[in-house]
Design a protein around this motif. Structure first.
Motif, PDB file in Angstrom:
ATOM      1  N   LYS A 177       0.740  -1.176   0.096  1.00  0.00           N
ATOM      2  CA  LYS A 177      -0.128  -0.106   0.005  1.00  0.00           C
ATOM      3  C   LYS A 177       0.654   1.147  -0.072  1.00  0.00           C
ATOM      4  N   ALA A 178       1.905   1.312   0.932  1.00  0.00           N
ATOM      5  CA  ALA A 178       2.750   2.548   1.068  1.00  0.00           C
ATOM      6  C   ALA A 178       3.383   2.507  -0.425  1.00  0.00           C
ATOM      7  N   GLU A 179       3.940   1.419  -1.116  1.00  0.00           N
ATOM      8  CA  GLU A 179       4.584   1.692  -2.179  1.00  0.00           C
ATOM      9  C   GLU A 179       3.492   2.061  -3.532  1.00  0.00           C
ATOM     10  N   LEU A 180       2.363   1.486  -3.385  1.00  0.00           N
ATOM     11  CA  LEU A 180       1.122   2.106  -4.402  1.00  0.00           C
ATOM     12  C   LEU A 180       1.012   3.486  -4.090  1.00  0.00           C
ATOM     13  N   PHE A 181       0.824   4.121  -2.934  1.00  0.00           N
ATOM     14  CA  PHE A 181       0.459   5.350  -2.594  1.00  0.00           C
ATOM     15  C   PHE A 181       1.627   6.219  -2.918  1.00  0.00           C
ATOM     16  N   ALA A 182       3.005   5.841  -2.807  1.00  0.00           N
ATOM     17  CA  ALA A 182       3.887   6.562  -3.129  1.00  0.00           C
ATOM     18  C   ALA A 182       3.980   6.750  -4.666  1.00  0.00           C
ATOM     19  N   LYS A 183       3.511   5.977  -5.594  1.00  0.00           N
ATOM     20  CA  LYS A 183       3.596   6.002  -7.008  1.00  0.00           C
ATOM     21  C   LYS A 183       2.301   6.758  -7.444  1.00  0.00           C
ATOM     22  N   VAL A 184       1.251   6.890  -6.676  1.00  0.00           N
ATOM     23  CA  VAL A 184       0.204   7.574  -7.195  1.00  0.00           C
ATOM     24  C   VAL A 184       0.693   9.288  -6.449  1.00  0.00           C
ATOM     25  N   GLN A 197      -3.836  12.520  -1.813  1.00  0.00           N
ATOM     26  CA  GLN A 197      -4.701  13.390  -2.516  1.00  0.00           C
ATOM     27  C   GLN A 197      -3.822  14.452  -3.061  1.00  0.00           C
ATOM     28  N   ASP A 198      -2.354  14.528  -2.970  1.00  0.00           N
ATOM     29  CA  ASP A 198      -1.535  15.461  -3.604  1.00  0.00           C
ATOM     30  C   ASP A 198      -1.943  15.723  -4.822  1.00  0.00           C
ATOM     31  N   ARG A 199      -2.156  14.918  -5.740  1.00  0.00           N
ATOM     32  CA  ARG A 199      -2.230  15.010  -7.224  1.00  0.00           C
ATOM     33  C   ARG A 199      -3.823  14.895  -7.722  1.00  0.00           C
ATOM     34  N   LEU A 200      -4.790  14.329  -6.813  1.00  0.00           N
ATOM     35  CA  LEU A 200      -6.027  14.212  -7.214  1.00  0.00           C
ATOM     36  C   LEU A 200      -6.581  15.499  -7.906  1.00  0.00           C
ATOM     37  N   ILE A 201      -7.217  15.461  -8.952  1.00  0.00           N
ATOM     38  CA  ILE A 201      -8.061  16.344  -9.887  1.00  0.00           C
ATOM     39  C   ILE A 201      -9.477  15.597 -10.047  1.00  0.00           C
ATOM     40  N   ALA A 202      -9.841  14.588  -9.792  1.00  0.00           N
ATOM     41  CA  ALA A 202     -11.194  14.152 -10.107  1.00  0.00           C
ATOM     42  C   ALA A 202     -11.462  12.803  -9.010  1.00  0.00           C
ATOM     43  N   LEU A 203     -12.871  12.714  -8.636  1.00  0.00           N
ATOM     44  CA  LEU A 203     -13.159  11.673  -8.007  1.00  0.00           C
ATOM     45  C   LEU A 203     -14.429  11.271  -8.838  1.00  0.00           C
ATOM     46  N   HIS A 204     -14.756  10.097  -9.218  1.00  0.00           N
ATOM     47  CA  HIS A 204     -16.000   9.439  -9.795  1.00  0.00           C
ATOM     48  C   HIS A 204     -16.409   8.368  -8.852  1.00  0.00           C
ATOM     49  N   HIS A 205     -17.865   8.381  -8.598  1.00  0.00           N
ATOM     50  CA  HIS A 205     -18.366   7.381  -8.102  1.00  0.00           C
ATOM     51  C   HIS A 205     -19.197   6.947  -9.102  1.00  0.00           C
ATOM     52  N   PHE A 243     -10.123  19.838  -2.690  1.00  0.00           N
ATOM     53  CA  PHE A 243     -10.818  21.095  -3.333  1.00  0.00           C
ATOM     54  C   PHE A 243     -10.736  22.403  -2.685  1.00  0.00           C
ATOM     55  N   LYS A 244     -10.721  22.099  -1.469  1.00  0.00           N
ATOM     56  CA  LYS A 244     -10.970  23.731  -0.617  1.00  0.00           C
ATOM     57  C   LYS A 244      -9.412  24.172  -0.774  1.00  0.00           C
ATOM     58  N   ILE A 245      -8.462  23.124  -1.135  1.00  0.00           N
ATOM     59  CA  ILE A 245      -6.875  23.855  -1.322  1.00  0.00           C
ATOM     60  C   ILE A 245      -6.659  24.311  -2.626  1.00  0.00           C
ATOM     61  N   LYS A 246      -7.108  23.365  -3.498  1.00  0.00           N
ATOM     62  CA  LYS A 246      -6.565  23.436  -5.214  1.00  0.00           C
ATOM     63  C   LYS A 246      -7.746  24.062  -5.942  1.00  0.00           C
ATOM     64  N   LYS A 247      -9.084  24.013  -5.610  1.00  0.00           N
ATOM     65  CA  LYS A 247     -10.034  24.742  -6.279  1.00  0.00           C
ATOM     66  C   LYS A 247     -10.286  24.069  -7.680  1.00  0.00           C
ATOM     67  N   ASN A 248      -9.600  23.097  -8.004  1.00  0.00           N
ATOM     68  CA  ASN A 248      -9.733  22.524  -9.330  1.00  0.00           C
ATOM     69  C   ASN A 248     -10.002  21.104  -9.608  1.00  0.00           C
ATOM     70  N   VAL A 249     -10.778  20.742  -8.316  1.00  0.00           N
ATOM     71  CA  VAL A 249     -11.005  19.388  -8.325  1.00  0.00           C
ATOM     72  C   VAL A 249     -12.400  18.979  -8.508  1.00  0.00           C
ATOM     73  N   GLU A 250     -12.624  18.029  -9.347  1.00  0.00           N
ATOM     74  CA  GLU A 250     -14.029  17.652  -9.729  1.00  0.00           C
ATOM     75  C   GLU A 250     -14.692  16.517  -9.043  1.00  0.00           C
ATOM     76  N   VAL A 251     -15.518  16.490  -8.494  1.00  0.00           N
ATOM     77  CA  VAL A 251     -16.278  15.030  -7.814  1.00  0.00           C
ATOM     78  C   VAL A 251     -17.471  14.914  -8.741  1.00  0.00           C
ATOM     79  N   THR A 252     -17.826  13.860  -9.336  1.00  0.00           N
ATOM     80  CA  THR A 252     -19.051  13.445  -9.889  1.00  0.00           C
ATOM     81  C   THR A 252     -19.747  12.203  -9.266  1.00  0.00           C
TER      82      THR A 252
END
Length: 110
Positions: free
Chosen positions: A40-47, A69-77, A94-103
């Motif tokens: 998990k730690a290795e995967l999260f580092a790659k993300v 979440q450092d690089r998240l720009i979208a979350l799709h449910h 989103f509160k930090i970056k203001k360019n996040v899309e949640v759908t």
């Protein structure tokens, strides 16, 4: 969930569609592949570094405690989340970056 036995599952379907659009296979990961804390730690580092661009998983597997979440720009449910904690991580981003899309099924909810 991904089974790897050739039967249909949404995870593999999404992965195949992303690859058809040109996303390299190594940039797509399933949370299910990280079955130990070290993996998990290795995967999260790659993300976080951008090596993995798409991380697929259920709310139960990726919800609380997934801190990439450092690089998240979208979350799709694919279905509507019922608890605020199910979308909290990306909403805080989103509160930090203001360019996040949640759908929710393709509709922007922010």
């Amino acid at each position: 969930t991904p089974k790897g036995d050739g039967t249909f599952n949404v995870y593999e379907d999404i992965k195949n569609k992303l690859m058809e659009k040109g996303v390299p296979e190594q940039e797509i990961a399933f949370i299910h592949d990280a079955n130990t804390e070290l993996r998990k730690a290795e995967l999260f580092a790659k993300v976080r570094s951008g090596q993995v661009r798409f991380l697929l998983g259920s709310t139960a597997k990726m919800g609380a405690g997934t801190n990439v979440q450092d690089r998240l720009i979208a979350l799709h449910h694919l279905d509507v989340p019922w608890r605020p904690s199910d979308v909290g991580r990306i909403l805080r981003t989103f509160k930090i970056k203001k360019n996040v899309e949640v759908t929710d099924n393709g509709k922007i909810i922010i």
